[in-house]
Design a protein around this motif. Structure first.
Motif, PDB file in Angstrom:
ATOM      1  N   SER A 171       3.600  -1.050  13.399  1.00  0.00           N
ATOM      2  CA  SER A 171       5.012  -0.392  12.590  1.00  0.00           C
ATOM      3  C   SER A 171       4.511  -0.144  11.295  1.00  0.00           C
ATOM      4  N   ASN A 172       3.524  -0.780  10.412  1.00  0.00           N
ATOM      5  CA  ASN A 172       3.317  -0.658   9.245  1.00  0.00           C
ATOM      6  C   ASN A 172       1.950  -0.053   8.691  1.00  0.00           C
ATOM      7  N   GLY A 173       1.297   1.112   9.504  1.00  0.00           N
ATOM      8  CA  GLY A 173       0.291   1.766   9.286  1.00  0.00           C
ATOM      9  C   GLY A 173      -0.696   1.646  10.138  1.00  0.00           C
ATOM     10  N   GLY A 174      -0.589   0.984  11.241  1.00  0.00           N
ATOM     11  CA  GLY A 174      -1.674   0.394  12.052  1.00  0.00           C
ATOM     12  C   GLY A 174      -1.603   1.217  13.222  1.00  0.00           C
ATOM     13  N   GLY A 175      -0.847   2.322  13.358  1.00  0.00           N
ATOM     14  CA  GLY A 175      -0.770   3.163  14.678  1.00  0.00           C
ATOM     15  C   GLY A 175      -2.095   4.065  14.647  1.00  0.00           C
ATOM     16  N   TRP A 176      -1.652   4.966  15.813  1.00  0.00           N
ATOM     17  CA  TRP A 176      -3.193   5.950  16.152  1.00  0.00           C
ATOM     18  C   TRP A 176      -2.438   7.112  16.748  1.00  0.00           C
ATOM     19  N   SER A 177      -3.055   8.148  16.504  1.00  0.00           N
ATOM     20  CA  SER A 177      -2.937   9.339  16.804  1.00  0.00           C
ATOM     21  C   SER A 177      -4.008  10.227  17.167  1.00  0.00           C
ATOM     22  N   ARG A 178      -3.915  10.812  18.261  1.00  0.00           N
ATOM     23  CA  ARG A 178      -4.958  11.697  18.908  1.00  0.00           C
ATOM     24  C   ARG A 178      -5.453  12.894  18.028  1.00  0.00           C
ATOM     25  N   ASP A 179      -5.726  12.607  16.845  1.00  0.00           N
ATOM     26  CA  ASP A 179      -5.976  14.049  16.143  1.00  0.00           C
ATOM     27  C   ASP A 179      -7.471  14.027  15.666  1.00  0.00           C
ATOM     28  N   GLY A 180      -8.395  13.295  16.233  1.00  0.00           N
ATOM     29  CA  GLY A 180      -9.918  13.357  16.100  1.00  0.00           C
ATOM     30  C   GLY A 180     -10.230  12.751  14.597  1.00  0.00           C
ATOM     31  N   LYS A 181      -9.093  12.222  14.007  1.00  0.00           N
ATOM     32  CA  LYS A 181      -9.735  11.665  12.531  1.00  0.00           C
ATOM     33  C   LYS A 181      -9.126  10.461  12.421  1.00  0.00           C
ATOM     34  N   THR A 182      -8.394   9.926  13.404  1.00  0.00           N
ATOM     35  CA  THR A 182      -8.022   8.489  13.371  1.00  0.00           C
ATOM     36  C   THR A 182      -8.486   7.432  14.173  1.00  0.00           C
ATOM     37  N   LEU A 183      -8.991   6.469  13.761  1.00  0.00           N
ATOM     38  CA  LEU A 183      -9.680   5.457  14.540  1.00  0.00           C
ATOM     39  C   LEU A 183      -8.656   4.347  14.790  1.00  0.00           C
ATOM     40  N   PRO A 184      -9.044   3.761  16.090  1.00  0.00           N
ATOM     41  CA  PRO A 184      -8.173   2.535  16.409  1.00  0.00           C
ATOM     42  C   PRO A 184      -8.146   1.590  15.679  1.00  0.00           C
ATOM     43  N   GLY A 185      -7.008   0.800  15.604  1.00  0.00           N
ATOM     44  CA  GLY A 185      -6.613  -0.290  14.698  1.00  0.00           C
ATOM     45  C   GLY A 185      -8.015  -1.361  14.581  1.00  0.00           C
ATOM     46  N   VAL A 186      -8.006  -2.291  13.584  1.00  0.00           N
ATOM     47  CA  VAL A 186      -8.883  -3.305  13.945  1.00  0.00           C
ATOM     48  C   VAL A 186      -7.901  -4.719  13.318  1.00  0.00           C
ATOM     49  N   VAL A 187      -8.132  -5.770  14.170  1.00  0.00           N
ATOM     50  CA  VAL A 187      -7.694  -7.022  13.719  1.00  0.00           C
ATOM     51  C   VAL A 187      -8.710  -7.687  13.125  1.00  0.00           C
ATOM     52  N   ASP A 188      -8.773  -8.395  11.927  1.00  0.00           N
ATOM     53  CA  ASP A 188      -9.559  -9.105  11.245  1.00  0.00           C
ATOM     54  C   ASP A 188      -9.504 -10.566  11.721  1.00  0.00           C
ATOM     55  N   MET A 189     -10.553 -10.985  12.042  1.00  0.00           N
ATOM     56  CA  MET A 189     -10.639 -12.359  12.472  1.00  0.00           C
ATOM     57  C   MET A 189     -11.561 -13.349  11.951  1.00  0.00           C
ATOM     58  N   GLU A 190     -11.259 -14.104  10.679  1.00  0.00           N
ATOM     59  CA  GLU A 190     -12.133 -14.577  10.014  1.00  0.00           C
ATOM     60  C   GLU A 190     -11.515 -15.988   9.043  1.00  0.00           C
ATOM     61  N   TYR A 191     -12.281 -16.734   8.729  1.00  0.00           N
ATOM     62  CA  TYR A 191     -11.839 -17.923   8.139  1.00  0.00           C
ATOM     63  C   TYR A 191     -10.611 -18.098   7.385  1.00  0.00           C
ATOM     64  N   ASN A 192      -9.867 -19.205   7.676  1.00  0.00           N
ATOM     65  CA  ASN A 192      -8.383 -19.169   7.070  1.00  0.00           C
ATOM     66  C   ASN A 192      -8.452 -19.269   5.457  1.00  0.00           C
ATOM     67  N   PRO A 193      -8.014 -18.428   4.874  1.00  0.00           N
ATOM     68  CA  PRO A 193      -7.763 -18.512   3.349  1.00  0.00           C
ATOM     69  C   PRO A 193      -6.953 -19.646   2.528  1.00  0.00           C
ATOM     70  N   TYR A 194      -6.148 -20.219   3.577  1.00  0.00           N
ATOM     71  CA  TYR A 194      -5.239 -21.270   3.144  1.00  0.00           C
ATOM     72  C   TYR A 194      -5.631 -22.647   3.523  1.00  0.00           C
ATOM     73  N   GLY A 195      -6.294 -22.696   4.670  1.00  0.00           N
ATOM     74  CA  GLY A 195      -6.567 -24.193   4.984  1.00  0.00           C
ATOM     75  C   GLY A 195      -7.508 -24.368   6.162  1.00  0.00           C
ATOM     76  N   ALA A 196      -7.334 -24.711   7.228  1.00  0.00           N
ATOM     77  CA  ALA A 196      -8.371 -25.213   8.494  1.00  0.00           C
ATOM     78  C   ALA A 196      -8.764 -23.903   8.910  1.00  0.00           C
ATOM     79  N   THR A 197     -10.526 -23.985   8.999  1.00  0.00           N
ATOM     80  CA  THR A 197     -10.989 -22.673   9.379  1.00  0.00           C
ATOM     81  C   THR A 197     -10.574 -21.992  10.462  1.00  0.00           C
ATOM     82  N   CYS A 198      -9.986 -22.738  11.601  1.00  0.00           N
ATOM     83  CA  CYS A 198      -9.417 -22.124  12.890  1.00  0.00           C
ATOM     84  C   CYS A 198      -7.969 -22.225  12.792  1.00  0.00           C
ATOM     85  N   TYR A 199      -7.505 -22.433  11.959  1.00  0.00           N
ATOM     86  CA  TYR A 199      -5.961 -22.111  11.732  1.00  0.00           C
ATOM     87  C   TYR A 199      -5.350 -23.318  12.734  1.00  0.00           C
ATOM     88  N   GLY A 200      -5.751 -24.389  12.869  1.00  0.00           N
ATOM     89  CA  GLY A 200      -5.628 -25.612  13.474  1.00  0.00           C
ATOM     90  C   GLY A 200      -5.258 -25.250  15.067  1.00  0.00           C
TER      91      GLY A 200
END
Length: 261
Positions: A135-164
């Motif tokens: 709803s905030n920029g991660g949509g997709w349209s079949r215009d040939g210039k928009t790639l599918p969205g990405v979910v960034d899964m990495e180390y927790n910047p605020y605490g435990a590595t695997c978010y508990g």
């Protein structure tokens, strides 16, 4: 003595909501790989070497977040970059204030572009964050210039590595995000991660290779071992110098085919 009194007064005001902590942090803006670099090492060196079987051609691109501010897209086009990923959201409360300039600017200069979401799996469900992203920029349209969205899964910047979360719990969270994003957009979300983080936090709990393209982070001249069950990478982030730089595994027509779905 005066400093003690001031500290006590400040604490009292804070308790009733009339003061704010002096060290209050700005809204979060963690870019792709920002925590991976902290845990696994710095920028790659030299030109990437394609030693993985099946890598016959690549396309060069970059990724950006609010840290880059307004980007000179004409410059990066001149440097041969033909795709870009732009941070849209983080968790359920942060939106990149430079998103429009970055997302539309890359498109207008001719790049194939997409958006990404920095996941905080301990904050809310995968479905909630996928909907916030879509709803905030991660949509997709079949215009040939928009790639599918990405979910960034990495180390927790605020605490435990695997978010508990356990490995099974993390895998279920990612599946929830992926299923919801597909229901919203008709596309399978790309998963960005590093082999080390994935091995610690997801392991072999679930396999995603059959549905989700892999964007692997490894700051070196070779891509190395991939996370569980993926036999091939779609994107590879190989350095953060002078900003995050990536390769797409395929020729330009294959990149456009990914955009078209």
């Amino acid at each position: 003595m005066k400093s003690g009194l001031l500290a006590a007064l400040s604490a009292a005001l804070l308790a009733i909501g009339l003061a704010t902590p002096a060290a209050a942090e700005p809204p979060a803006d963690h870019g792709l790989g920002s925590q991976i670099r902290k845990h696994e090492g710095g920028p790659g060196v030299g030109r990437p070497v394609h030693t993985q079987p099946g890598v016959l051609a690549t396309v060069s691109g970059i990724d950006v977040s609010g840290w880059q501010g307004n980007v000179d897209w004409n410059y990066w086009w001149g440097q041969g970059k033909r795709f870009a990923y732009v941070k849209a959201t983080e968790g359920t409360s942060y939106r990149n204030p430079y998103f429009a300039q970055q997302y539309n600017g890359s498109y207008n200069v001719g790049m194939i572009r997409g958006a990404y979401h920095f996941a905080l799996p301990n904050v809310s469900s995968g479905a909630t964050q996928a909907n916030y992203f879509a709803s905030n920029g991660g949509g997709w349209s079949r215009d040939g210039k928009t790639l599918p969205g990405v979910v960034d899964m990495e180390y927790n910047p605020y605490g435990a590595t695997c978010y508990g979360k356990t490995q099974a719990g993390m895998a279920a969270w990612i599946r929830d995000f992926s299923n919801t994003y597909r229901a919203r957009t008709g596309r399978d979300v790309v998963i960005y991660t590093s082999t080390s983080w994935w091995s610690q936090c997801v392991g072999t709990a679930q396999a995603f290779a059959a549905t989700n393209p892999l964007w692997v982070a490894r700051y070196n001249t070779t891509v190395g071992t991939l996370p569980y069950n993926w036999g091939i990478w779609t994107f590879w982030q190989y350095t953060d110098s002078p900003l995050d730089q990536n390769l797409f595994n395929g020729a330009y027509d294959r990149l456009r085919a990914l955009a078209l779905g």
